[in-house]
Design an enzyme around this catalytic site. Structure first.
Site, PDB file in Angstrom:
ATOM      1  N   CYS A 255     -11.054  10.488  -9.015  1.00  0.00           N
ATOM      2  CA  CYS A 255     -11.824  11.281 -10.135  1.00  0.00           C
ATOM      3  C   CYS A 255     -13.139  10.895  -9.825  1.00  0.00           C
ATOM      4  O   CYS A 255     -13.708   9.665  -9.754  1.00  0.00           O
ATOM      5  CB  CYS A 255     -11.473  11.027 -11.636  1.00  0.00           C
ATOM      6  SG  CYS A 255      -9.726  11.622 -11.773  1.00  0.00           S
TER       7      CYS A 255
ATOM      8  N   ARG B  36     -13.630  11.714  -3.858  1.00  0.00           N
ATOM      9  CA  ARG B  36     -12.773  10.740  -4.816  1.00  0.00           C
ATOM     10  C   ARG B  36     -11.816  11.452  -5.313  1.00  0.00           C
ATOM     11  O   ARG B  36     -10.921  10.979  -6.008  1.00  0.00           O
ATOM     12  CB  ARG B  36     -13.795  10.607  -5.990  1.00  0.00           C
ATOM     13  CG  ARG B  36     -14.883   9.745  -5.669  1.00  0.00           C
ATOM     14  CD  ARG B  36     -15.926   9.484  -6.758  1.00  0.00           C
ATOM     15  NE  ARG B  36     -15.286   8.182  -7.503  1.00  0.00           N
ATOM     16  CZ  ARG B  36     -15.583   7.224  -7.642  1.00  0.00           C
ATOM     17  NH1 ARG B  36     -16.381   6.544  -6.498  1.00  0.00           N
ATOM     18  NH2 ARG B  36     -14.852   6.282  -8.104  1.00  0.00           N
TER      19      ARG B  36
ATOM     20  N   TRP C 270      -8.492  13.705  -9.846  1.00  0.00           N
ATOM     21  CA  TRP C 270      -7.288  13.336  -8.723  1.00  0.00           C
ATOM     22  C   TRP C 270      -6.320  12.968  -9.964  1.00  0.00           C
ATOM     23  O   TRP C 270      -6.409  12.019 -10.538  1.00  0.00           O
ATOM     24  CB  TRP C 270      -7.513  12.143  -7.911  1.00  0.00           C
ATOM     25  CG  TRP C 270      -6.493  11.684  -7.089  1.00  0.00           C
ATOM     26  CD1 TRP C 270      -6.486  12.210  -5.631  1.00  0.00           C
ATOM     27  CD2 TRP C 270      -5.404  10.787  -7.460  1.00  0.00           C
ATOM     28  NE1 TRP C 270      -5.361  11.310  -5.290  1.00  0.00           N
ATOM     29  CE2 TRP C 270      -4.659  10.827  -6.146  1.00  0.00           C
ATOM     30  CE3 TRP C 270      -4.913  10.147  -8.272  1.00  0.00           C
ATOM     31  CZ2 TRP C 270      -3.670   9.977  -6.121  1.00  0.00           C
ATOM     32  CZ3 TRP C 270      -3.690   9.328  -8.413  1.00  0.00           C
ATOM     33  CH2 TRP C 270      -3.054   9.206  -7.015  1.00  0.00           C
TER      34      TRP C 270
ATOM     35  N   ASN D 189     -12.283   9.119 -15.919  1.00  0.00           N
ATOM     36  CA  ASN D 189     -11.879   8.733 -14.698  1.00  0.00           C
ATOM     37  C   ASN D 189     -11.210   7.344 -14.946  1.00  0.00           C
ATOM     38  O   ASN D 189     -11.811   6.279 -15.557  1.00  0.00           O
ATOM     39  CB  ASN D 189     -13.098   8.266 -13.670  1.00  0.00           C
ATOM     40  CG  ASN D 189     -12.452   7.532 -12.461  1.00  0.00           C
ATOM     41  OD1 ASN D 189     -11.312   7.554 -11.916  1.00  0.00           O
ATOM     42  ND2 ASN D 189     -13.356   6.980 -11.632  1.00  0.00           N
ATOM     43  N   GLY D 190      -9.783   7.468 -14.814  1.00  0.00           N
ATOM     44  CA  GLY D 190      -8.946   6.236 -15.172  1.00  0.00           C
ATOM     45  C   GLY D 190      -7.719   6.335 -15.867  1.00  0.00           C
ATOM     46  O   GLY D 190      -7.196   7.753 -15.813  1.00  0.00           O
TER      47      GLY D 190
ATOM     48  N   GLU E 299      -2.418   0.478  11.744  1.00  0.00           N
ATOM     49  CA  GLU E 299      -3.686   1.249  11.692  1.00  0.00           C
ATOM     50  C   GLU E 299      -3.982   2.524  12.093  1.00  0.00           C
ATOM     51  O   GLU E 299      -4.064   3.715  11.635  1.00  0.00           O
ATOM     52  CB  GLU E 299      -4.917   0.618  11.747  1.00  0.00           C
ATOM     53  CG  GLU E 299      -6.442   1.228  11.629  1.00  0.00           C
ATOM     54  CD  GLU E 299      -6.672   1.555  10.085  1.00  0.00           C
ATOM     55  OE1 GLU E 299      -5.758   1.294   9.027  1.00  0.00           O
ATOM     56  OE2 GLU E 299      -7.533   2.413  10.064  1.00  0.00           O
TER      57      GLU E 299
ATOM     58  N   LYS F 223      -3.553   6.408  10.100  1.00  0.00           N
ATOM     59  CA  LYS F 223      -4.580   7.187  10.435  1.00  0.00           C
ATOM     60  C   LYS F 223      -3.910   8.578  10.482  1.00  0.00           C
ATOM     61  O   LYS F 223      -4.316   9.712   9.817  1.00  0.00           O
ATOM     62  CB  LYS F 223      -5.573   7.041  11.534  1.00  0.00           C
ATOM     63  CG  LYS F 223      -6.754   6.132  11.395  1.00  0.00           C
ATOM     64  CD  LYS F 223      -7.756   6.196  10.426  1.00  0.00           C
ATOM     65  CE  LYS F 223      -7.403   5.967   8.712  1.00  0.00           C
ATOM     66  NZ  LYS F 223      -7.654   4.464   8.516  1.00  0.00           N
TER      67      LYS F 223
ATOM     68  N   GLU G 190      -2.164   9.871   7.134  1.00  0.00           N
ATOM     69  CA  GLU G 190      -3.084  10.392   6.230  1.00  0.00           C
ATOM     70  C   GLU G 190      -3.639  11.837   6.584  1.00  0.00           C
ATOM     71  O   GLU G 190      -3.840  12.666   5.757  1.00  0.00           O
ATOM     72  CB  GLU G 190      -4.348   9.663   6.320  1.00  0.00           C
ATOM     73  CG  GLU G 190      -4.163   8.214   5.364  1.00  0.00           C
ATOM     74  CD  GLU G 190      -5.442   7.509   5.472  1.00  0.00           C
ATOM     75  OE1 GLU G 190      -5.894   7.139   4.118  1.00  0.00           O
ATOM     76  OE2 GLU G 190      -5.895   7.026   6.498  1.00  0.00           O
TER      77      GLU G 190
ATOM     78  N   HIS H 188      15.037  -3.829  17.428  1.00  0.00           N
ATOM     79  CA  HIS H 188      15.910  -4.608  16.353  1.00  0.00           C
ATOM     80  C   HIS H 188      15.920  -3.143  15.367  1.00  0.00           C
ATOM     81  O   HIS H 188      16.110  -3.118  14.115  1.00  0.00           O
ATOM     82  CB  HIS H 188      15.186  -5.574  15.638  1.00  0.00           C
ATOM     83  CG  HIS H 188      14.956  -6.957  16.423  1.00  0.00           C
ATOM     84  ND1 HIS H 188      15.935  -7.624  16.615  1.00  0.00           N
ATOM     85  CD2 HIS H 188      13.989  -7.417  16.970  1.00  0.00           C
ATOM     86  CE1 HIS H 188      15.460  -8.491  17.428  1.00  0.00           C
ATOM     87  NE2 HIS H 188      14.399  -8.409  17.839  1.00  0.00           N
TER      88      HIS H 188
ATOM     89  N   LYS I 159     -10.457   8.647  -2.175  1.00  0.00           N
ATOM     90  CA  LYS I 159     -11.125   7.698  -1.361  1.00  0.00           C
ATOM     91  C   LYS I 159     -11.140   6.398  -1.950  1.00  0.00           C
ATOM     92  O   LYS I 159     -11.044   5.429  -1.280  1.00  0.00           O
ATOM     93  CB  LYS I 159     -12.707   8.084  -1.111  1.00  0.00           C
ATOM     94  CG  LYS I 159     -13.656   7.500  -0.196  1.00  0.00           C
ATOM     95  CD  LYS I 159     -13.180   7.228   1.330  1.00  0.00           C
ATOM     96  CE  LYS I 159     -13.964   6.272   2.007  1.00  0.00           C
ATOM     97  NZ  LYS I 159     -13.003   6.013   3.506  1.00  0.00           N
TER      98      LYS I 159
HETATM   99  C1  AGP Z   1      -7.927   4.421   4.427  1.00  0.00           C
HETATM  100  O1  AGP Z   1      -7.964   5.317   5.595  1.00  0.00           O
HETATM  101  C2  AGP Z   1      -7.215   4.656   3.311  1.00  0.00           C
HETATM  102  N1  AGP Z   1      -7.718   5.964   2.815  1.00  0.00           N
HETATM  103  C3  AGP Z   1      -7.021   3.608   2.299  1.00  0.00           C
HETATM  104  O2  AGP Z   1      -5.486   2.890   2.709  1.00  0.00           O
HETATM  105  C4  AGP Z   1      -7.690   2.612   1.915  1.00  0.00           C
HETATM  106  O3  AGP Z   1      -7.952   1.837   2.927  1.00  0.00           O
HETATM  107  C5  AGP Z   1      -7.264   1.971   0.581  1.00  0.00           C
HETATM  108  O4  AGP Z   1      -7.161   2.672  -0.422  1.00  0.00           O
HETATM  109  C6  AGP Z   1      -8.095   0.653   0.296  1.00  0.00           C
HETATM  110  O5  AGP Z   1      -9.436   1.222  -0.328  1.00  0.00           O
HETATM  111  P1  AGP Z   1     -10.644   0.117  -0.177  1.00  0.00           P
HETATM  112  O6  AGP Z   1     -11.154  -0.291   1.114  1.00  0.00           O
HETATM  113  O7  AGP Z   1     -11.926   1.015  -0.807  1.00  0.00           O
HETATM  114  O8  AGP Z   1     -10.336  -0.903  -1.298  1.00  0.00           O
END
Ligand code: AGP
Length: 614
Positions: free
Chosen positions: A2, A27, A75, A101-102, A487, A491, A494, A510, A609
């Site tokens: 948010c 956000r 969000w 926000n929260g 990673e 990616k 996501e 395994h 984000k």
């Molecule tokens: C990464 O592509 C993600 N969007 C997510 O996993 C992110 O890395 C995670 O939410 C941690 O965020 P931060 O680094 O701002 O703490």
């Protein structure tokens, strides 16, 4: 999660608020809304499901007058993403409007109490409960808005950044924070309010970072008034913003994510500036220098983070154990905070976060602090909550990362953590001079080498066309490149919504090997170092089962290029630095597959984000 924006001043509030929402859209973007008090003293609230552009379209025929207003991009936490649940929310008499926000954890109890008093609720949100509670307090305790907010927040359990308007006081904007970020911008006869500085930078570089449990009153013609929830007056600390407008724009790229991938040669140069001295074969990290003893006496290092930052932490485990010979544990913040971990006073806890606002990581830090551990944070956003609550740390300095999928922040985190591992090792004498010097010199070469990998972009976009049909992907790697496999898979998941799993290559036997077929692309990170031969055997095993292999290899590799279906080459480098190069093709592959599939690359569905709720 948010984004909140507020304005009070002499200009029309609506255009400022909408521009601010666009800047904060990363956000959260499942609905948006705005509240304005117009010149006639009416409090108008407009909301729309979807992105900020939907709200703009909705407002085209509406009265958008007024020089005071608040706006929100959501969000969803409580209640599905629809117009009713979108913020702002009115109070019962529609005298007040709030954005939040929260999460208000005890909203159900508060709501039941208010319903007994005859209050009715239109939405399923916890936020509406808060605005009703403020109005109830105003009416029944006969207090002004600020005091009512204060008394209401004393009853609230949870996290919030809020902003409230009262149509009977069109010259006042009240805001408060606990656990969710809030910044005040100070202009000439005007104030701005936002979840981060991006909506503010265009108008002023004078800001106040609101602290936890503070309430801010912004009144026209008066200085910023800050008190705590328990009514202790605070002196506002005005800081200068280090952010430029051009950093917030796409600069000719179709997406922020692609811009951020291509920025990496420069961002890593910025991250290393003043720290890596290739001429003197030295690394100077002030956060380490000032707290050397804490690191040298540490019996253990605990790394805590989420998502991509956690992957960077996993790479750091390899580097710190190799060079500094200190045992390292890497923890998901969300698990760590709840599993009653053993934390000692001589532990060093490294918290990694791009945003510096991740709720679980903040809570993990809090827990470690209570147990007396030393907290060192690696963060990108200057002045964010995590660096502020840490004992020391290191900023990554890559500028704003706007694409929801983290790219340039990841490589900078790995760089910062590698520098830290080398500094500790050098000081402890657990790395020999020759190896130290060789890695320092190689660090200096990394930006140019990334530039070379970026030259593969066209070929990678061709592979993306071939593989965008796939429903599942496996990513494999070993040693320093196992976290890179994780990673790469993250990616892809996501932004392209393709299911992908990352595994240590040797674990394949395994279980995951059962999945291998012609339909299953397998991305293998196989630079020429460490367990290379073993990874080659793993590739043979995949090929024997008709799997299709895309391999990331070192330039000039002859072995893998003969057996893999497609190869992407990266320049040779020190083993501990290979993730900085091997991750680049994986970022590009995910990006191009998402583009081919027509996905919303910068704002993928359901993601935000900055994850400021747990
Ligand atoms: C990464 O592509 C993600 N969007 C997510 O996993 C992110 O890395 C995670 O939410 C941690 O965020 P931060 O680094 O701002 O703490």
């Amino acid at each position: 999660m948010c984004g909140i924006v507020g304005y009070i001043g002499k200009r029309k509030a609506y255009p400022i608020l909408i521009k601010g929402l666009h800047r904060l859209e990363y956000r959260g973007y499942d609905s948006a809304g705005v509240a304005l008090i117009n010149e006639q003293g009416q409090l108008n609230v407009y909301k729309a499901k979807g992105k900020v552009s939907e709200l703009e379209a909705f407002c085209e025929s509406k009265d958008i007058g007024g020089m005071i207003g608040i706006a929100h991009t959501r969000w969803a936490t409580h209640g599905e993403p629809n117009t009713v649940n979108a913020h702002p929310h009115y109070s019962e008499s529609e005298r007040l409007a709030i954005i939040h926000n929260g999460i208000i954890e005890n909203y159900a109890v508060l709501k039941a109490g208010l319903m007994e008093q005859g209050y009715t609720f239109k939405s399923d949100t916890d936020t509406e409960v808060l605005v009703q509670l403020v109005e109830y307090t105003q009416v029944n305790r006969h207090v002004d808005l600020k005091t009512a907010v204060q008394l209401a927040l004393q009853q609230v359990i949870g996290a919030y950044a809020i902003a409230i308007l009262d149509k009977t006081h069109p010259d006042t904007l009240i805001a408060a924070r606990k656990g969710s970020p809030l910044v005040v911008g100070i202009g000439e006869d005007e104030y701005f309010l936002a979840s981060d500085a991006t909506p503010i930078v265009e108008y002023t570089d004078q800001v106040i970072y609101v602290e936890d449990e503070e309430i801010v009153a912004l009144r026209l013609g008066e200085k910023v008034d800050i008190t705590t929830i328990n009514n202790v007056a605070k002196t506002p600390e005005i800081k200068r913003l280090e952010l430029s407008l051009s950093q917030l724009e796409k600069g000719g790229y179709p997406h922020f994510m692609l811009k951020e991938i291509f920025e990496q040669p420069r961002t890593l140069t910025d991250s290393m500036r003043g720290r890596v001295n290739v001429r003197q074969d030295n690394i100077a990290l002030s956060g380490f220098i000032d707290n050397k003893d804490r690191f040298l006496n540490a019996k253990r290092i605990i790394i805590t983070a989420c998502g991509t930052s956690w992957h960077a932490g996993l790479i750091a485990m390899y580097a710190i154990e190799e060079f500094a010979q200190i045992p390292v544990e890497v923890e998901y913040s969300s698990e760590f905070r709840y599993r009653k971990p053993v934390i000692n006073k001589d532990d060093v806890v490294i918290a990694i976060s791009q945003s510096g606002e991740t709720a679980d990581t903040l809570a993990a830090i809090q827990l470690a602090k209570e147990k007396g551990a030393f907290i060192f944070s690696i963060c990108n956003v200057v002045g964010a909550s995590i660096p502020r609550v840490s004992d020391s740390g290191c900023y990554t300095h890559v500028g704003p990362e706007i694409g929801v999928a983290s790219t340039k922040a990841f490589t900078a985190q790995v760089t910062a953590l590698t520098m830290l591992a080398l500094c500790i090792g050098r000081e402890k004498g657990t790395i020999d001079k020759e190896q130290f010097v060789s890695i320092v010199r190689e660090l200096g070469q990394i930006p140019a080498k990334i530039e070379r990998v970026l030259g593969e972009d066209k070929r990678i976009s061709d592979f993306a066309k071939i593989f965008s049909y796939a429903q599942n992907f496996i990513y494999l790697g070993r040693g320093y490149n196992f976290p890179v496999a994780l990673e790469g898979a993250l990616k892809l998941k996501e932004i392209s919504y393709i299911h992908a799993e990352g595994y240590p290559a040797a674990e394949m036997k395994h279980g995951p090997i059962a999945l291998i077929s012609q339909e299953m692309p397998v991305v293998v990170v196989a630079p020429h170092c460490g367990t290379y031969e073993k990874v080659v055997s793993n590739i043979q095993e995949i090929k024997a089962r008709k799997g299709r292999v895309i391999a990331v290899v070192t330039e000039g590799d002859e072995l893998v290029s003969k057996i893999a279906d497609y190869c992407i080459e990266v320049p040779a480098t020190e083993e501990c630095l290979t993730p900085l190069l091997t991750v680049i093709p994986l970022q590009l592959l995910a990006y191009h597959i998402a583009v081919v599939k027509g996905c919303d690359v910068d704002q993928p569905r359901n993601l935000a984000k900055s994850v400021t709720v747990e």
